[in-house]
Scaffold this motif. Sequence first.
Motif: not given
Lengths: 334, 359
Positions: A299, A302-303, A309, B159-160, B162-163, B166-167, B169-170, B173
């Motif tokens: 998970y 993606d971070v 990027i 980029g932001t 994705t970031l 990502g955060i 989802i992380w 979960r």
Amino acid sequence: MRKLFASVLGHTETSLAVVIIVVVLVFSVSSPYFLTLSNTADLIEAYSVTTILAAGVFVVLVSGGIDISFAAVASVTQYIAAMVATKYGVPAVPAIALACALGALLGCVNALLTYYLNVVSIIVTIATSSIFYALLIYITGGSEIYNLPDWWTDRVVFLRFETASGDFARITLPMVIMVAVVVLTHFLMSRTHAGRQIYALGGNPDAASRVGIRILRLQLLVYGYLGFLAGLAGFVQAHRVHQVVPTAMFGTELSVLAVAILGGASLVGGLGSMSGVVLGVLLLAILQNGLNLLGVSPYFFDVVIGLAILISISVTALTERRMRGRRRIAGAAS
Amino acid sequence: MSNSEQPLPPRTDTIPASLDRIVAAIRESKGTNLAGLLLLLLGLFSVFSVLLPGTFLQPGTMQSMMFQLPELGLLSLAMAIPLVSGGLNLAIIATANQAALMMAWILTTQMPPDAAGSEIWLWIGIAMVAGFLLCLTIGLVTGFIVAVIGVHPILVTLGTQTLITGISIWLTRGQTLSGFPDALIQVSNGTIAGIPISFGIFALVASAVHILLTRSVLGIQIHMTGSNLESTRFSGVDTRRVQIWVYVLSSLLCWLAAIVMMARFNSAGADIAQSYLLITILAAILGGIDPYGGFGRVTGLVVALLILQTISSGFNLLGFSQHLTLALWGFTLIAVMAAKRIIGVLVTRFRSRSSSGIS
């Protein structure tokens, strides 16, 4: 030494290569499974579809456009090829040819609309992407195709090595197609007349048209080529997952675009190289695999991509500005 | 040049006299096709009224349209401001989802379950402030990278996006959070005099953004930056400050969208409404906002949103699938762009003919 690197690879490519070497060293020290032959082979196969699409997106980016309809095109061509293959028993070669031809055709639709409507291609492709994708889901009802013929789903292994630890490393069809696409795209962009014209078009469209480059023909080639590769990628994707799901590729547009940009292709056009894009994919693949082996949560991945990027584009922008400043000082001194 | 990383209040100094004409042009917005869009909206309304006698032009249908419009509307406004400034914000959905998650996390896990009455409203207030601060931070960081480091907004927000996703989802979960206080759901899904509260919020915000873009100094500067960043900078405008403001405003609009969205879906998650991202661009371009920046108005965008919503509701009542609606939205955008292009070509031809006739 640095100059040598720069002249061989160019700026972004050099820094990417350095970063990759550092990352590989770090992971090799921390995990014994990293960089084994079978692991590397799996890694390459997992990224084959992304690389094929990124190669096409790279060509469009160099020409100064942005196309985000490739995922929709890949889904449409994949579905139609699967339909004719399962319903009418069309054999492998005509089915793949149909997928690629249809992809190229849909790409040409994008080119014609961009040229004649005189609108930026990202807007045109947002519209066409909605149309292609929505019609596909509407007509098919979103139903999956599972009973793909054997020639499509059977694993094709060209070479097989047994590694020292007893694992197998295989050179498979997706890898071969991917390498062929990379070589073909590199050849197109750096060894042909058309390739130089694409760089010229992206660098300055007005100047390109003044020196006699036929823009419509070139755009048909660029967007058609991406469509062609989307058709191919659709085939490879279904080959890997053994089924055709209309929604499978949707939503991958921005991540493929990000990969191409990470590799140094510029949104303004006229810049970038195929080797840079390959290095961009390689960096992401290595990062993902290394983090997996280190037991970092998937998970979290993606971070890492997002940070990669942001850092890469910021560093590129800052070095560019520094170089511009240096040039100005040099000009003032002389 | 001052290197402002913090947003400052809009400057109130007067605009130089030489800019009066430009300002007037921006305020009157010559060249947008508002009349054409209104005609299209009227045409769609007539067609659906004829095709759906007794069901389309009904208070119930109108009310459900008003319930559906605000979330896409607020997100489109969040896209429109960067577009006018010559940029783009691909992170709006990610920002809205993360703000919704933040607020949902406070309301579902931090708030004591036995909270009642005014205590609930206190917690709702805390959640909203937290969401606001999160969006403010995202806007400042995005604006900083765009304005100070000087990277193209598409790249930065790619980029932001994705970031941020990502955060989200992380941390979650991939789970969604749901089960908000009834008070919040009831108020935000309620109506006043038959008009949904969420629609009221959208109407207020749209008016505010309209006034900001056309009447305030910052708004004019946003238009100028979108038209030509370099010449705006050379004319003494701190374009860095303008760009930071653009992404702060865009992210704060995402915060409002997040509140409306979490109340309507009664859940928050990292993957909600991802398909809206491209539709907000579609709506903005349909509404006459120039993808190259510098031109566009909120009125055009609102009419475009009404057109999209009318197509969606009409098709829904006719029993067509939601996917056909999406296809028709795409066709509408291409048709409107084609009409603009054809009219443009005809007008130039007509002008050149009439001018050659005179000479």
